[in-house]
Design an enzyme around this catalytic site. Sequence first.
Site, mmCIF file in Angstrom:
data_model
loop_
_atom_site.group_PDB
_atom_site.id
_atom_site.type_symbol
_atom_site.label_atom_id
_atom_site.label_comp_id
_atom_site.label_asym_id
_atom_site.label_seq_id
_atom_site.Cartn_x
_atom_site.Cartn_y
_atom_site.Cartn_z
ATOM 1 N N GLY A 152 0.823 -1.205 0.000
ATOM 2 C CA GLY A 152 0.000 0.000 0.000
ATOM 3 C C GLY A 152 0.850 1.246 0.000
ATOM 4 O O GLY A 152 2.051 1.186 -0.242
ATOM 5 N N ALA A 153 0.212 2.374 0.278
ATOM 6 C CA ALA A 153 0.933 3.626 0.267
ATOM 7 C C ALA A 153 1.893 3.713 1.451
ATOM 8 O O ALA A 153 2.928 4.341 1.363
ATOM 9 C CB ALA A 153 -0.049 4.798 0.304
ATOM 10 N N GLU A 154 1.572 3.054 2.561
ATOM 11 C CA GLU A 154 2.432 3.238 3.719
ATOM 12 C C GLU A 154 3.041 1.968 4.283
ATOM 13 O O GLU A 154 4.031 2.026 4.985
ATOM 14 C CB GLU A 154 1.720 4.059 4.800
ATOM 15 C CG GLU A 154 0.853 3.286 5.751
ATOM 16 C CD GLU A 154 0.369 4.178 6.903
ATOM 17 O OE1 GLU A 154 1.208 4.875 7.515
ATOM 18 O OE2 GLU A 154 -0.833 4.171 7.179
ATOM 19 N N ALA A 155 2.433 0.817 4.000
ATOM 20 C CA ALA A 155 2.942 -0.411 4.589
ATOM 21 C C ALA A 155 2.996 -1.537 3.573
ATOM 22 O O ALA A 155 2.282 -1.527 2.581
ATOM 23 C CB ALA A 155 2.065 -0.817 5.761
ATOM 24 N N ASP A 180 -9.191 6.183 9.037
ATOM 25 C CA ASP A 180 -8.944 5.856 7.627
ATOM 26 C C ASP A 180 -9.986 4.853 7.147
ATOM 27 O O ASP A 180 -9.656 3.795 6.619
ATOM 28 C CB ASP A 180 -7.525 5.293 7.464
ATOM 29 C CG ASP A 180 -7.133 5.136 5.995
ATOM 30 O OD1 ASP A 180 -7.795 5.740 5.125
ATOM 31 O OD2 ASP A 180 -6.171 4.402 5.718
ATOM 32 N N LYS A 192 2.883 -6.855 9.010
ATOM 33 C CA LYS A 192 2.667 -5.520 8.455
ATOM 34 C C LYS A 192 3.846 -4.634 8.823
ATOM 35 O O LYS A 192 4.083 -4.367 10.004
ATOM 36 C CB LYS A 192 1.373 -4.944 9.027
ATOM 37 C CG LYS A 192 1.125 -3.510 8.634
ATOM 38 C CD LYS A 192 -0.250 -3.069 9.073
ATOM 39 C CE LYS A 192 -0.490 -1.622 8.703
ATOM 40 N NZ LYS A 192 -1.852 -1.200 9.049
#
Lengths: 191, 322
Positions: free
Chosen positions: A7-10, A108, A21
Amino acid sequence: MEIIASGAEAVIALEGNTIIKTRVHKRYRLKEIDEMLRRDRTRTDVRLISEARRCGVPTPIIRDVTDFEIKMEYIDGVPLKNVITPALSEKAGELVGKLHSCGLVHGDLTTSNIIFRDEKLFLIDFGLASIDKNLEARGVDVHVLFQTFESTHEAHEELILFFKKGYRRTFSGADDVINRVKEIESRGRYA
Amino acid sequence: MTLILGLEGTAWNLSAAIVDEKDMVAETTATYRPASGGIHPREAAQHHASHIGDVVRETLKKGGKNIDAVAFSQGPGLGPCLRTVATAARALALSLDVPLIGVNHCIAHIEVGRWKTPARDPVTLYVSGANSQVLAYRAGYYRVFGETLDIGIGNALDKFARSVGLPHPGGPRVEELAKQASRYIPLPYTVKGMDFSFSGLSTAAQEARKKHALTDVCHSFQETAFAMLVEVTERAVAHTGKKEILLAGGVGANMRLREMLGLMCEDRGVEFYVPEKRFMGDNGAMIAYLGLLMFKAGYRTEITDSRVNPDFRPDEVVVKWR
């Protein structure tokens, strides 16, 4: 170990029936901001996942935590994004209602962060969650989810309608939040 | 060839331009500069009213034979400024006896980027004084994937700059000072899902100034605010699967913001496009160009429907030209 999502962060990896994660380093931001965000979000993630489950919101079971990494139970289902119907949107409303009754906001809420398995919805990714009973925070939560309805699902008006039905059922402060959502939508472009 | 005259005057910049399918044919600009403090909406409108005659005349003189339509910014923007420019646009369309086309200012920023860079279907980060939005096209609309929950990044920068005694516009000064910083001071980082908030950051930066060097506070303000913008842009890219990012709006002139977006694009393997400076801030050419696309797709705005809309959202417009 197999990477199942990036994903965008993880980065999400699967090992047996355990999800690993890892919040990844971002070159574009200062080291101070980068490490602060990754550490804080990992910690919040874990604490609130457990807290939510105590309140009856289905979430994964946590197995281990280090600075930027969480090991937890794998929820072997499909993202709500891929299977959403008015009936499931109503269920999502009940789920978010329970979370908000419990004094938590997710931070989120998207249809990718709600997983459907065994006729049940699970809430994942608590990285931006917080303990917050303010109308504003709850309103933003619901507003963010409605935005993902609008931006990725054709029949979004019906989905919103059914969501509200479920949300009202499990959360007594639902009407105030729904009014706040309207206000948030109309706010703040030009002062 | 189609020739469209566009009028822009949503805030501080008054600009008229004529474009055809290929390029900008003529442009004239008159910029409102406040004597002190920030933009005063009524003064800005008075500025526009006293200059619009000359701006239009000059533009028509440079390239104005056989104009096919007049386009204008119908919103979002400051009410008094929008009304002044809309009045001029109506009068001009009537006197030239050509159609009038009201356009959305935010979408104009995106379309001029698609015209003047190789970007075809980008996620757009649109950052200006009053607007901060992450937009992408899907199924007939430009959708807002994320946006500010309170004030625009440019206003946040200006507000902070004014409070520490820097002249308007504050953004470029903050950028200069930030280059001389020696350390980072933690400031509130507020991202809620796909949305962000800047007013708390602006206040916290003013507080921090009491204890820390101005250069360090400027640096910390920029690093925090821009990290928020880049994070949400990256999320939109991850969510939509698009392969391009377009930067739009006046704050896009900031080199540190560009550097950060560039790094993120490199790491994600997506293309990063920045239009040249004259098409980045508010300009008449972008209004004329969106007017051209809409004109050719059959859009017309009757005088009775030409009221301005200070809160005009990009996702209200049905996009028939793509």
